[in-house]
Design an enzyme around this catalytic site. Sequence first.
Site, PDB file in Angstrom:
ATOM      1  N   ASP A  13       0.809  -1.232   0.000  1.00 52.74           N
ATOM      2  CA  ASP A  13       0.000   0.000   0.000  1.00 52.74           C
ATOM      3  C   ASP A  13       0.836   1.274   0.000  1.00 52.74           C
ATOM      4  OD1 ASP A  13      -2.266  -1.712   0.392  1.00 52.74           O
ATOM      5  OD2 ASP A  13      -1.834  -1.704   2.532  1.00 52.74           O
ATOM      6  N   LYS A  16       2.336   2.283  -4.904  1.00 52.44           N
ATOM      7  CA  LYS A  16       2.991   1.758  -6.109  1.00 52.44           C
ATOM      8  C   LYS A  16       2.165   2.066  -7.347  1.00 52.44           C
ATOM      9  CE  LYS A  16       2.910  -2.375  -4.383  1.00 52.44           C
ATOM     10  NZ  LYS A  16       2.497  -2.067  -3.021  1.00 52.44           N
ATOM     11  N   GLY A  40      -4.135  -4.324  -4.661  1.00 56.91           N
ATOM     12  CA  GLY A  40      -5.074  -3.335  -5.192  1.00 56.91           C
ATOM     13  C   GLY A  40      -4.360  -2.035  -5.411  1.00 56.91           C
ATOM     14  N   HIS A  41      -4.383  -1.546  -6.628  1.00 52.80           N
ATOM     15  CA  HIS A  41      -3.745  -0.267  -6.913  1.00 52.80           C
ATOM     16  C   HIS A  41      -4.825   0.761  -7.148  1.00 52.80           C
ATOM     17  CE1 HIS A  41       0.127  -1.894  -6.989  1.00 52.80           C
ATOM     18  NE2 HIS A  41       0.149  -2.338  -8.222  1.00 52.80           N
ATOM     19  N   GLN A 223       2.132  -5.957  -3.283  1.00 55.73           N
ATOM     20  CA  GLN A 223       2.488  -6.035  -1.854  1.00 55.73           C
ATOM     21  C   GLN A 223       3.832  -5.318  -1.604  1.00 55.73           C
ATOM     22  OE1 GLN A 223       1.638  -9.482  -3.200  1.00 55.73           O
ATOM     23  NE2 GLN A 223      -0.473  -8.911  -2.901  1.00 55.73           N
TER      24      GLN A 223
HETATM   25  P1  GDP Z   1      -0.421   0.527  -3.740  1.00 59.94           P
HETATM   26  O1  GDP Z   1      -1.080  -0.783  -3.494  1.00 59.94           O
HETATM   27  O2  GDP Z   1       1.013   0.523  -3.296  1.00 59.94           O
HETATM   28  O3  GDP Z   1      -0.607   1.040  -5.113  1.00 59.94           O
HETATM   29  O4  GDP Z   1      -1.108   1.577  -2.778  1.00 59.94           O
HETATM   30  P2  GDP Z   1      -2.659   1.935  -2.679  1.00 59.94           P
HETATM   31  O5  GDP Z   1      -3.175   2.335  -3.994  1.00 59.94           O
HETATM   32  O6  GDP Z   1      -3.377   0.887  -1.925  1.00 59.94           O
HETATM   33  O7  GDP Z   1      -2.590   3.147  -1.656  1.00 59.94           O
HETATM   34  C1  GDP Z   1      -2.080   4.320  -1.952  1.00 59.94           C
HETATM   35  C2  GDP Z   1      -3.158   5.354  -1.725  1.00 59.94           C
HETATM   36  O8  GDP Z   1      -2.550   6.584  -1.483  1.00 59.94           O
HETATM   37  C3  GDP Z   1      -4.050   5.575  -2.929  1.00 59.94           C
HETATM   38  O9  GDP Z   1      -5.324   5.948  -2.503  1.00 59.94           O
HETATM   39  C4  GDP Z   1      -3.354   6.723  -3.664  1.00 59.94           C
HETATM   40  O10 GDP Z   1      -4.219   7.468  -4.460  1.00 59.94           O
HETATM   41  C5  GDP Z   1      -2.852   7.526  -2.507  1.00 59.94           C
HETATM   42  N1  GDP Z   1      -1.598   8.249  -2.718  1.00 59.94           N
HETATM   43  C6  GDP Z   1      -0.512   7.833  -3.437  1.00 59.94           C
HETATM   44  N2  GDP Z   1       0.480   8.738  -3.303  1.00 59.94           N
HETATM   45  C7  GDP Z   1       0.018   9.711  -2.478  1.00 59.94           C
HETATM   46  C8  GDP Z   1       0.601  10.891  -1.925  1.00 59.94           C
HETATM   47  O11 GDP Z   1       1.748  11.243  -2.164  1.00 59.94           O
HETATM   48  N3  GDP Z   1      -0.187  11.622  -1.076  1.00 59.94           N
HETATM   49  C9  GDP Z   1      -1.455  11.278  -0.768  1.00 59.94           C
HETATM   50  N4  GDP Z   1      -2.141  12.061   0.066  1.00 59.94           N
HETATM   51  N5  GDP Z   1      -2.034  10.173  -1.269  1.00 59.94           N
HETATM   52  C10 GDP Z   1      -1.298   9.399  -2.100  1.00 59.94           C
END
Ligand code: GDP
Length: 442
Positions: A13, A16, A40-41, A223
């Site tokens: 999370d 990515k 989940g992205h 992950q």
């Molecule tokens: P992933 O599985 O690593 O892709 O992460 P997720 O998508 O589950 O979680 C990342 C969350 O943080 C998502 O809702 C993104 O839109 C949000 N996000 C990503 N980068 C940033 C950031 O720099 N600042 C903020 N406030 N939100 C972010």
Amino acid sequence: MANIVIVGAQWGDEGKGKLVDLLSERADIVVRYQGGNNAGHTLVVGGEKTVLHLIPSGVLHQGKTCVIGNGVVIDPVVLLGEIDQLQERGFLLDSSLMRISDRAHLILPYHKMLDGLREDASAGRIGTTRRGIGPTYEHKVARCGIRMADFIDADVFARLLAENLEAVNQRITALGGKAMELQPILDEYLPCADRLRVYVTDTSKLLHDASAARRRILFEGAQGALLDIDHGTYPFVTSSNAVAGGACTGAGVGPTFIDAVLGISKAYTTRVGSGPFPTELTGAVGDQLHKAGGEFGATTGRPRRCGWLDMVALRHAVRVAGLTSLAITKLDVMAGLEQVKICTGYKVGGEVLDTVPAHLGGLDDVQPVYEVLPGWEGDLTGARSFPELPSEARAYVRRVEQLAGVQAALISVGPGREQTMQLRDPAPSARTQTHPRHQVID
Ligand code: GDP
């Protein structure tokens, strides 16, 4: 851009999805290599939110080829749902833009049932997503899994399914579940096979041919390194190799194929589900990070646990995933804290550890050793270059780089593509010029 692997450097999370989406612009092919629809992205493009579980995030860039590698476990019903959703929105209308490895394993209804029954029997000990990912990897290693190449051959699929159901039903009933019947599964899954057939191919060959033609490849990890089956906080881990090495085994490429590894880390730490988390914050600061960061899982909606940045864990990720640079996300979320802390070691007994212990319970009683830095005020979400950040936020980033031993290539201050600053190229193409795979042998 050279061939790059993007991996989570924490417990998942990390954001990515956003970084993969951003860097996909410079790639020709985007590859998923491990995990399943437990990942989940969340992508925000033009203010519109899309959550992808299986299809690489590169799909939102027109004209890119998306590859689901052999290391991914595929729930065909979920995959088709995702294809439908994307097609409704005008993406993936050209079927040649997605390829699925003929060696990828299939998640079947009995895998999901076993996952749920076992999670119930252990009172949710590992905290899996109950989507059948773990049991599918178990069957892969036990050599009774069903792969895409066999799924799309109706006769072979029916035979393998019948063989598997016999053994699987014994386990299901032993765990208190209801035995499954062959025909309903065939009725539901054979039409899926018909629809997916067009995408299935030898994707390792495809990637090698593409690289020989100098097409740029981005490998998208799911992950994070601390959830890796070998290098994570076992047994509270996922069932696949989430480190960069997973890209080799999970896509059918050798280590020499990879030029750079970008590790994504939040400016703080989060973790979903059970498992040790030494820097977890349960008070007001934890609540603030949770609220400001919108820390709920994209796949399960479960609230994420929040805590300070753990450099012992991050250094572990730098090492086991061979990171060549970092992307630090969600720096904006930490604004407004008077002080910020970075964990530099774990105190246990009279000793301070600077590595992650392997033994069971090894992280349960450690006390984090903190370095305290001044916090920063203001809204960072509009910053587009490093000098625009408050000096305290810059000092924080510089200290993280120092402690990690790796430089930050990108800083993210919001969910949008544009809310990103590049400090250096995460995958300089210079290395590919002298790369052995491009040498011509007479
Ligand atoms: P992933 O599985 O690593 O892709 O992460 P997720 O998508 O589950 O979680 C990342 C969350 O943080 C998502 O809702 C993104 O839109 C949000 N996000 C990503 N980068 C940033 C950031 O720099 N600042 C903020 N406030 N939100 C972010």
